[in-house]
Design a protein around this motif. Sequence first.
Motif, mmCIF file in Angstrom:
data_model
loop_
_atom_site.group_PDB
_atom_site.id
_atom_site.type_symbol
_atom_site.label_atom_id
_atom_site.label_comp_id
_atom_site.label_asym_id
_atom_site.label_seq_id
_atom_site.Cartn_x
_atom_site.Cartn_y
_atom_site.Cartn_z
ATOM 1 N N THR A 8 19.750 123.015 185.510
ATOM 2 C CA THR A 8 18.832 121.870 185.416
ATOM 3 C C THR A 8 19.583 120.603 185.027
ATOM 4 O O THR A 8 19.247 119.500 185.476
ATOM 5 C CB THR A 8 17.722 122.142 184.385
ATOM 6 N N SER A 156 16.212 115.615 181.199
ATOM 7 C CA SER A 156 14.952 115.337 181.882
ATOM 8 C C SER A 156 15.053 114.197 182.885
ATOM 9 O O SER A 156 14.119 113.973 183.668
ATOM 10 C CB SER A 156 13.874 115.000 180.845
ATOM 11 N N LYS A 228 9.507 125.172 182.539
ATOM 12 C CA LYS A 228 9.781 123.776 182.880
ATOM 13 C C LYS A 228 9.098 122.799 181.935
ATOM 14 O O LYS A 228 9.561 121.676 181.745
ATOM 15 C CB LYS A 228 9.337 123.497 184.321
ATOM 16 N N ASP A 229 7.992 123.232 181.344
ATOM 17 C CA ASP A 229 7.274 122.354 180.421
ATOM 18 C C ASP A 229 8.075 122.066 179.148
ATOM 19 O O ASP A 229 7.729 121.141 178.396
ATOM 20 C CB ASP A 229 5.916 122.971 180.047
ATOM 21 N N ILE A 231 11.332 121.241 179.125
ATOM 22 C CA ILE A 231 12.475 120.350 179.377
ATOM 23 C C ILE A 231 12.372 119.097 178.508
ATOM 24 O O ILE A 231 13.346 118.696 177.859
ATOM 25 C CB ILE A 231 12.556 119.970 180.872
ATOM 26 N N HIS A 256 15.319 126.975 183.981
ATOM 27 C CA HIS A 256 13.883 126.767 183.728
ATOM 28 C C HIS A 256 13.031 127.395 184.828
ATOM 29 O O HIS A 256 13.294 127.197 186.011
ATOM 30 C CB HIS A 256 13.561 125.270 183.623
ATOM 31 N N GLY A 258 9.343 128.092 186.859
ATOM 32 C CA GLY A 258 8.152 127.347 187.281
ATOM 33 C C GLY A 258 6.880 127.925 186.686
ATOM 34 O O GLY A 258 6.875 128.982 186.039
ATOM 35 N N ARG A 299 12.198 129.363 190.077
ATOM 36 C CA ARG A 299 12.041 127.923 189.837
ATOM 37 C C ARG A 299 10.791 127.351 190.503
ATOM 38 O O ARG A 299 10.393 126.226 190.203
ATOM 39 C CB ARG A 299 13.273 127.171 190.345
#
Length: 485
Positions: A8, A156, A228-229, A231, A256, A258, A299
């Motif tokens: 990422t 991010s 992902k939340d 990050i 991360h 999905g 992902r």
Amino acid sequence: MTLKIYNTLSGKKEIFKPLTEGRVGMYVCGPTVYDSCHIGHARSVVVFDVIFRYLKALGFEVTYVRNFTDVDDKIINRANELGISSSELAGKYIQEFYDDMDALNVERATIEPKATENIDQIVTLIEKLISKGIAYQVDGDVYFSVKSFDAYGRLSGRKLEDMMAGARIEVDQRKKNPFDFALWKSAKPGEPCWESPWGKGRPGWHIECSAMSSEYLGETLDIHGGGKDLIFPHHENEIAQSESASGKPFVRFWVHNGFVNINQEKMSKSLGNFLMIKDVIKEYHPEAVRLFLLSNHYRSPVDFTDQSLKDAESGLDKIYALLERIEKQTGPGREKEREKEAVAGESGKGDIWARFIEAMDDDFNSAQAIGIIFDSVKKINRMLNNNDISSKTMQIIKTGYGDILRTGGILGILTEPPDVYFAGKKSTGIEKGAIDPDLIDKMVLERSAARTNKDWARADQIRQELLDMNIIIEDSTEGTVWKIG
């Protein structure tokens, strides 16, 4: 092929090489234990469970750390609502987490620390940040100064200046910057607290993971994972804290997963579409749930629908049916053969395993890997249908059998002998009232009578009616048996 992982931080796939050859340190953010786990939690845990299994299968010595956040605003608020202590609430949901994950055949992480058991390490890390002028204290609270870390926002892709320009956050006049975040929170009446140089209080969320990861894995991690939340801001803040304290890169590979959507809608409490794991596994076989969660690349998002779960169960049935068919073909002692094939050395591995490895080496592409398994099931079934019992064909089938079991070991499925699996499905179907065994027995007897009378049309019609009910019948010299397909 060489393992490549999408990072990422760099936004591309990179060849994976751990900091220490042959050893991997992996940290994954665990649950905040204030409620039952939902299917979104399950995806993250299952994804990293498969990564853990796969890295071990490649020969790495893996230290996998997955924490529990057992002190937090949400925990405190929920405990107050229920009139119990925060520790009692956290203990209840930690046990429920284990119950759910055991049902989903998730392996225990190597180390599973709790935030409340690492307060000393958290305090020491905060003291280090204060001594460097990167954190500051105000009225018993301690904040991290985001402006002191030039690289803030690189994970991010956010710029602090842009965020400040469009900020709609509550302004705390005691902060030097609205985005400064709490490392230590001063004690409030009725809240759990610990002694510190700044008075009684408790840690902020972000500092917990920085302290625990460095305590058990060192100052630089090979892999850090989560949804992902996380990050921003959680992982962004972890980087800022950890690198400010150590002066070293915090994580080499950021991974991360999905989200899980529900009928093409984002899962949220406001929509009332949260699906708890304990409820899902009452309706669907846990291995089918795992297969579903791994059916898309980790992902990418995955959409939970009744049909998608039914498809996963149907696919699982086909794999188990092939294993059962092969075991019957190999004759007595099939469990020993199953065990032998499952642990065979490199010489016993074939094309299915090689293709599976190729898929998994490409950023843990479980979706492609599962497709290879289904493709192999079709091919082996065709070979069995041809009644070719030559030694060469049987060796291909036996090698394929072992390969499929090995892939199941990585994906966390195919843990039961096929007869046990199908017997369990039949029993569950009867308990739920989804099938009427007396009716099915009656139809099977009627079909047998039609076959005896050479009424092939009627016999075929009954077989189709049973298939429409998801019932498979198998004829042998000992009679006819049925099972749920």
